[in-house]
Each structure stands twice: as structure tokens, then as C-alpha cells.
Design a protein around this motif. Structure first.
Motif, PDB file in Angstrom:
ATOM      1  N   UNK A  33       0.850  -1.203   0.000  1.00 44.66           N
ATOM      2  CA  UNK A  33       0.000   0.000   0.000  1.00 44.66           C
ATOM      3  C   UNK A  33       0.885   1.253   0.000  1.00 44.66           C
ATOM      4  N   UNK A  89      -9.721 -12.600   6.023  1.00 44.34           N
ATOM      5  CA  UNK A  89      -9.383 -11.173   6.097  1.00 44.34           C
ATOM      6  C   UNK A  89      -8.122 -10.880   5.270  1.00 44.34           C
ATOM      7  N   UNK A  97      -8.981 -11.098   1.640  1.00 43.70           N
ATOM      8  CA  UNK A  97      -9.757  -9.927   1.194  1.00 43.70           C
ATOM      9  C   UNK A  97      -8.872  -8.703   1.014  1.00 43.70           C
ATOM     10  N   UNK A  98      -7.942  -8.518   1.933  1.00 45.32           N
ATOM     11  CA  UNK A  98      -7.043  -7.358   1.816  1.00 45.32           C
ATOM     12  C   UNK A  98      -6.245  -7.471   0.523  1.00 45.32           C
ATOM     13  N   UNK A 124      -8.935  -7.766  -2.713  1.00 45.07           N
ATOM     14  CA  UNK A 124      -9.837  -6.624  -2.933  1.00 45.07           C
ATOM     15  C   UNK A 124      -9.127  -5.281  -2.729  1.00 45.07           C
ATOM     16  N   UNK A 125      -8.518  -5.101  -1.556  1.00 42.63           N
ATOM     17  CA  UNK A 125      -7.933  -3.782  -1.291  1.00 42.63           C
ATOM     18  C   UNK A 125      -6.656  -3.542  -2.091  1.00 42.63           C
ATOM     19  N   UNK A 178      -7.331  -3.874  -5.612  1.00 48.57           N
ATOM     20  CA  UNK A 178      -8.229  -2.765  -5.933  1.00 48.57           C
ATOM     21  C   UNK A 178      -7.485  -1.463  -6.191  1.00 48.57           C
ATOM     22  N   UNK A 179      -6.484  -1.141  -5.365  1.00 45.64           N
ATOM     23  CA  UNK A 179      -5.763   0.125  -5.588  1.00 45.64           C
ATOM     24  C   UNK A 179      -5.031   0.096  -6.938  1.00 45.64           C
ATOM     25  N   UNK A 196      -6.316  -1.064  -9.652  1.00 49.21           N
ATOM     26  CA  UNK A 196      -7.290  -0.610 -10.655  1.00 49.21           C
ATOM     27  C   UNK A 196      -7.264   0.912 -10.780  1.00 49.21           C
ATOM     28  N   UNK A 197      -7.070   1.565  -9.637  1.00 50.76           N
ATOM     29  CA  UNK A 197      -6.990   3.033  -9.639  1.00 50.76           C
ATOM     30  C   UNK A 197      -5.715   3.486 -10.362  1.00 50.76           C
TER      31      UNK A 197
END
Lengths: 287, 134
Positions: A48, A177, A180-181, A184-185, A188-189, A191-192
Motif C-alpha cells: 500500500x 481477512x 480480502x485485503x 480486494x484492497x 483494488x488500488x 485498478x486506480x
């Protein structure tokens, strides 16, 4: 009397040989595969905080601004990394401990000092002294080894079963968990990031002042960078799928009686699936 | 109003991405007809939506921590328990106790003395039991 002696020997040794068949090999394989796949998190080469730093540089370039120090607040991204690491560490340490408990060498004890004692002195049993020959010492060692393996093997199996039962609910929650992190998270970032690149390069292509060369170069660079991100997302997907298998194996184990047959039936396909996903992850990483 | 969950934060983030993409599609489709000012205005919205959306994803990961706190504590306690069991299995004295009983039993077996075998077995079972319970 001779027959009675043989019978007594069999009565003692047969159950020992049976319990000696306790097979933790499948549990070892499963924990090893699980640990390898969990540890692939460290091979991801993306976090991240790294994403936030990349965004910071990208935004500065987009705005045509430069300063001596990067001026970006990445605190929530750093916190997200630390949460992910705490989860990773808890799951990894748990599987490491479980693997160590099932490890082959954990209860491979040497009984050499006892052999020495036997060859040097006599053993009193029920007040009666027994002469011990070299052949007998060798026999004692063999039996002692079988007995130790059988007793500690049964003990370990019992403990492993108990730990897996107790750990099943929290392991499921933590793997879910963690999964998912990652899927998805963190994915997911990305994708941004892709969308940001799309905007950046599309503006170059649509800008009337861009040359034909710049436009073509922009298209090439966009697809190259998008492919790299897609590859990272596929790595995350493979890791996430293998984590799902790890949790599935744990759940099935917790509900089984852990007989040799069950261990083979449950863990062989799971371990095999995890190995395939590890190979897939490595292939993507090296591509 | 209930607390935001990590799943809800993820969903919100996806909505922000969708919105940013929709604005982008509109901008690029109408690139030549939009005034420079309007284009910049829309671009600024687009970047802000993207920034907020990904901040939300990072935030959703931090929310997970509260959601799994109990499981985390349980698994850490269990891991300590497993490690203690390993230490216990590695305890030399206990292993020697078991081995010594085993050798005594072995001697009894070879002597074919049924009483000694019975006594040896009893001691062996008791010793391994003590190790199991400790």
C-alpha cells in the motif's frame, strides 16, 4: 512357555507397530505447502505504501511540480500495510508452529546413552537381575526407538488434532481477512493506478499539440504498464486462491478423525492444488 | 448509524472508481467540444475521486484489524501453546524418562518374564501419560 513368551512379545509389539504407523507426513506436506504459499506474500513486491509513493510521484509529474521532499500523506497506507503484515505474521507463525510439531525430526531422539548404560551394567527388574548381551542391547534399542516414536507420534497427532480444532474458526477468519485485503484492497488500488495511467496517456493522445511519435509512444507505454499491473493482479489472485485452499484444508482437517486414510484423502488433493497455485504464482512473478 | 465495515468501504471505493471512469469517458468523448476550463474542472474532479477511492481501499484494510481482533488473539495464544508443546517434546529429561522405561520394558520382553513385561508396560504407560498431561 516358549509359545507364551512369543505371544507376550506379540501382544506388546503389535499395538506398538500399529501406533507406529501414525503418519504425519501428509500433515507435514500440507503445512509446508501452506507456509510456502503464505510466504509468497513477501514475494509480491507491492505494498500500500509503495502505491501511495507511486501516486505521489505520478501526481507531481501530472501537475508539473517539484519540491525538495515528497509532500504526500501516506499514513493510512502505512497503517494498511501494518495490518496486512500483522495478519500475515499471525497466520505464518501458526502454520510454522504446526509444521514444527508435525516435523519428522522433532521426535527423532538418540538413545545411544541408554545403550551405553545397558552394555556396561545389568538391569534390575522386579528384584531379578538380567544378563544383557550385545545382541540384546541392539534389540532393546530397536524396541525403544519404536516405542518412543509410537508414544510421541500418538501424542503429537492428538495435540495437532486438538490445535487444528481449536484454531479452525480463528484461522478461517484471519485467512479470509488476509485474502480480502490482498484480492480486494491491494488489487483494488491497482485498478486506480491503471485508471490514472489511462487518463494520463489518453490526454497525451487527444492533445492536439502531441506529435504522431508521442501518441504512438504513449499507446505503447500505456499497454506495457497496464500489463505489468495486470500481472501483479494475477499474482494476487493466485495467492488469494491458494490461501483459500489452505483454509479449506484446515477446515477439512478439523472435521476429520485424522486417520491415515482420511489424511491421504483430504490432504493429498489440497496440497497438490496449492503446489499448482504456487507454481502459477512463481510463473507470473518471473514472467 | 452503525460503523463502516471493510466490505462497505470496498464497495464505496468501487463506486468512486466507476464515477471517475464515467467522468473520464465523458471528457474524452467530448474532448474537442469541451472548453479548456470545463475540461480542467472535470479532470480535477476525476483525480479527486480516484484519490478518495483508493484512500478508502487502504482505509478498508485498516478496518479489518478491529474486525479480526478476537481471532488474532486466539490464534496467537494457540501458536504459543503449540510452541510450548514443541518445547515439551524437546525436553531431554522427559524423553530420557520415556526411553528408560522403554528399555526396561525391552529387557522384560527379551527375558520373556510376563510379570516384568506387565510391570514395564504399566510404568511405560504411566510415564507417557504424565508427559501427555504435563
Amino acid at each position: 512357555m516358549r509359545f507364551k513368551g512369543k505371544k507376550s512379545f506379540l501382544i506388546v509389539v503389535y499395538p506398538i507397530l500399529l501406533t507406529g504407523c501414525i503418519n504425519l507426513k501428509n500433515v507435514r506436506d500440507y503445512t509446508t505447502c501452506s507456509k510456502t504459499t503464505i510466504a509468497n506474500f513477501e514475494q509480491l513486491d507491492y505494498s500500500f505504501n509503495q502505491h501511495c509513493t507511486d501516486r505521489c510521484i505520478f501526481t507531481a509529474a501530472e501537475k508539473n511540480t517539484i519540491s525538495r521532499e515528497r509532500d504526500c500523506d501516506c499514513s493510512v497506507y502505512i497503517k494498511a500495510d501494518s495490518v496486512t503484515f500483522v495478519l500475515y505474521n499471525a497466520i505464518n507463525t501458526y502454520y510454522g508452529a504446526l509444521g514444527s510439531l508435525a516435523a519428522d525430526d522433532l521426535t527423532t531422539y538418540t538413545i545411544a546413552p541408554l545403550e551405553k548404560v545397558l552394555t556396561e551394567q545389568l538391569i534390575p527388574i522386579s528384584g531379578k537381575r538380567i544378563e544383557v548381551t550385545a545382541d540384546q542391547v541392539s534389540s532393546y534399542s530397536k524396541i525403544a526407538t519404536i516405542l518412543i516414536r509410537a508414544s510421541t507420534g500418538a501424542y503429537r497427532k492428538k495435540k495437532i488434532k486438538q490445535f487444528i480444532e481449536e484454531g479452525n474458526a480463528p484461522v478461517k477468519v484471519l485467512i479470509d481477512a488476509f485474502q480480502n485485503i490482498l484480492s480486494q484492497s491491494l488489487s483494488g488500488v491497482m485498478n486506480f493506478k491503471k485508471e490514472r495511467l489511462y487518463i494520463f496517456y489518453n490526454e497525451i493522445i487527444l492533445d492536439s499539440t502531441s506529435s504522431l511519435y508521442e501518441r504512438r509512444k504513449a499507446i505503447q507505454e500505456f499497454y506495457q504498464q497496464a500489463d505489468e499491473i495486470n500481472n501483479k493482479q494475477r499474482q494476487l489472485e493466485a495467492l488469494s486462491l491458494s490461501l483459500k485452499k489452505v483454509a479449506e484444508g484446515h477446515d477439512k482437517l478439523s472435521k476429520s478423525k485424522m486417520s491415515v486414510k482420511e489424511l491421504v484423502e483430504i490432504l493429498t488433493p489440497i496440497s497438490s492444488d496449492i503446489k499448482v497455485l504456487i507454481a502459477e504464482f512463481n510463473k507470473l512473478k518471473n514472467s | 448509524m452503525g460503523k463502516l465495515t471493510s466490505q462497505q468501504a470496498n464497495q464505496l471505493s468501487n463506486n468512486f472508481l466507476g464515477l471517475a471512469q464515467a467522468i473520464g469517458d465523458y471528457r474524452f468523448k467530448n474532448w474537442s467540444s469541451l472548453s479548456r476550463k470545463d475540461n480542467q474542472h472535470l479532470a480535477s474532479f476525476q483525480w479527486s475521486l480516484l484519490n478518495h477511492g483508493e484512500d478508502m481501499l487502504a482505509f478498508s484494510a485498516t478496518l479489518v484489524f478491529n474486525e479480526v481482533a478476537e481471532s488474532l488473539a486466539t490464534i496467537q495464544a494457540l501458536t504459543d501453546n503449540i510452541q510450548n508443546t514443541i518445547i515439551k517434546l524437546q525436553a531431554v529429561q522427559k524423553v530420557i524418562d520415556i526411553a528408560a522405561c522403554a528399555v526396561t520394558l525391552g529387557a522384560a520382553i527379551i527375558s520373556r518374564d510376563i510379570n516384568a513385561i506387565s510391570e514395564g508396560l504399566k510404568t511405560f504407560v504411566e510415564t507417557t501419560k504424565t508427559n501427555d498431561e504435563s
